[in-house]
Enzyme design. Structure first.
Site, PDB file in Angstrom:
ATOM      1  N   GLU A   1       0.516  -1.181   0.129  1.00 58.42           N
ATOM      2  CA  GLU A   1      -0.016  -0.057   0.248  1.00 58.42           C
ATOM      3  C   GLU A   1       0.883   1.251   0.015  1.00 58.42           C
ATOM      4  OE1 GLU A   1      -3.453   0.947  -0.024  1.00 58.42           O
ATOM      5  OE2 GLU A   1      -3.749  -1.012  -0.983  1.00 58.42           O
TER       6      GLU A   1
ATOM      7  N   ASP B   1       1.767  35.629  -2.615  1.00 58.77           N
ATOM      8  CA  ASP B   1       0.894  36.552  -2.206  1.00 58.77           C
ATOM      9  C   ASP B   1       0.913  36.169  -0.629  1.00 58.77           C
ATOM     10  OD1 ASP B   1      -1.548  37.884  -2.052  1.00 58.77           O
ATOM     11  OD2 ASP B   1      -2.776  36.275  -2.015  1.00 58.77           O
TER      12      ASP B   1
ATOM     13  N   ASP C   1      -2.301  37.133   2.064  1.00 53.51           N
ATOM     14  CA  ASP C   1      -3.507  36.827   2.694  1.00 53.51           C
ATOM     15  C   ASP C   1      -4.184  35.608   1.787  1.00 53.51           C
ATOM     16  OD1 ASP C   1      -4.837  39.847   3.999  1.00 53.51           O
ATOM     17  OD2 ASP C   1      -2.962  39.447   3.376  1.00 53.51           O
TER      18      ASP C   1
ATOM     19  N   GLU D   1      -8.003  36.622   5.334  1.00 53.97           N
ATOM     20  CA  GLU D   1      -7.768  38.024   4.505  1.00 53.97           C
ATOM     21  C   GLU D   1      -7.727  39.213   5.601  1.00 53.97           C
ATOM     22  OE1 GLU D   1      -7.643  38.847   1.232  1.00 53.97           O
ATOM     23  OE2 GLU D   1      -7.406  36.726   0.561  1.00 53.97           O
TER      24      GLU D   1
ATOM     25  N   ARG E   1     -12.900  49.256   0.832  1.00 46.65           N
ATOM     26  CA  ARG E   1     -12.813  48.612   1.953  1.00 46.65           C
ATOM     27  C   ARG E   1     -12.203  49.275   3.029  1.00 46.65           C
ATOM     28  NH1 ARG E   1     -10.349  43.181  -0.184  1.00 46.65           N
ATOM     29  NH2 ARG E   1      -9.485  44.529  -1.719  1.00 46.65           N
TER      30      ARG E   1
END
Length: 325
Positions: free
Chosen positions: A12, A117, A119, A126, A162
């Site tokens: 396996e 990047d 966030d 974020e 924002r």
């Protein structure tokens, strides 16, 4: 092992398989005398084993030639010969594992540059959404963030809208978020492995310097670029951004500038991110990667990490060592 091998003979644990390369087609297993060169693709995942690989091959409905296998931490990586079939990504999604082409990868044998990047990539949140939640404008900001990340709204416009909702927020809100910043799983390993190989790592983020500077110090990053929140003498946010906004064009240009600054060929650069404003740098990098990306990013990026954590990027890059022999 001879020329006869049965599926039941295989463990396996794929990493313990002997006699590679071999062809897998249902229960038929045929050892091969085969040199794959630098071509092929990989399947990788924490739970990847013989049973899951067999399910993948069965759904693919064609034989696969397993060239080699190796472990990256607790991730099993399997290299497959040939061109990756179009159905592979769909099947990988069904099985919740990852696949990637490995043509023309940046080499871990040479110095390189990683642009990240921040966030939802280097960190799990974020930051602007978290600030807004604690300031009382969370629902509005989250809606605008989602639109921007999906590419439905110009990033600079969305950021100003924002940030304007954050006017009056106390700097202690930022401090409390920074002190418990949720680092994305696998980031420490990724940084450590790339630093060992003399790679430069930078964050170029549409987020904020308040958090990016913290990561630079924590992980000894070469550079960070992010947006700077304006803070008044009362230690409260004014609702404005100071200086140039870090948008898609800024990110792409920074990748090129840093590659030139560090004397690194563009073929030896990697860009990784999740949002629409990362697409431009993802396109121009030697290797561009969507990380748990928004639909538009997943659709347009050639390579995506959809289930693995950031260890997945080392899984992909490690194929450069295998194909180089």
């Amino acid at each position: 092992m001879g020329n006869t091998l049965y599926f039941n003979d295989l463990s396996e644990n794929i990493d313990s398989w002997q006699g590679l390369p071999l062809s897998l087609n249902g229960c038929e297993v045929v050892p091969l005398d085969y040199n794959a060169g630098k071509t092929g693709w990989i399947i990788y995942g924490k739970k990847l084993n013989k049973t899951l690989l067999s399910q993948f091959q069965s759904k693919l409905a064609m034989p696969i030639v397993i060239v080699s296998s190796w472990k990256i931490k607790n991730y099993q990586v399997v290299r497959i010969a040939g061109v990756m079939p179009k159905k592979s990504q769909e099947i990988a999604n069904e099985l919740e594992i990852d696949v990637s082409i490995i043509d023309n990868l940046p080499s871990l044998h040479s110095e390189g540059l990683l642009i990240m990047d921040m966030d939802s990539t280097a960190i799990e949140i974020e930051c602007i959404d978290e600030i807004a939640k604690r300031h009382g404008s969370g629902e509005l900001v989250s809606k605008i963030t989602e639109k921007a990340m999906r590419g439905e709204m110009d990033f600079s416009t969305s950021l100003r809208k924002r940030v304007a909702t954050l006017k009056g927020a106390d700097i202690t809100i930022l401090e409390s978020i920074r002190d418990k910043l949720p680092i994305t799983q696998g980031l420490s390993f990724l940084v450590r492995e790339l630093h060992k190989r003399k790679w430069k790592i930078a964050i170029v983020s549409g987020g904020f310097t308040y958090f990016a500077d913290h990561l630079k110090e924590k992980f000894k990053l070469a550079e960070v670029y992010a947006n700077q929140l304006d803070i008044n003498n009362s230690q409260r946010l004014t609702g404005k951004i100071k200086g140039q906004i870090v948008d898609a064009k800024f990110k792409a240009k920074t990748l090129q500038n840093l590659a030139s600054q560090f004397n690194i060929p563009i073929e030896q650069t990697v860009a990784i991110g999740d949002g629409a404003n990362d697409l431009m740098m993802i396109r121009i990098a030697g290797l561009g990667v969507s990380y748990h990306g928004k639909p538009k990013v997943v659709q347009k990026a050639k390579i995506g990490i959809n289930y693995a954590d950031l260890t997945g990027l080392i899984c992909i890059l490690s194929a450069s060592l295998d194909s180089e022999g």
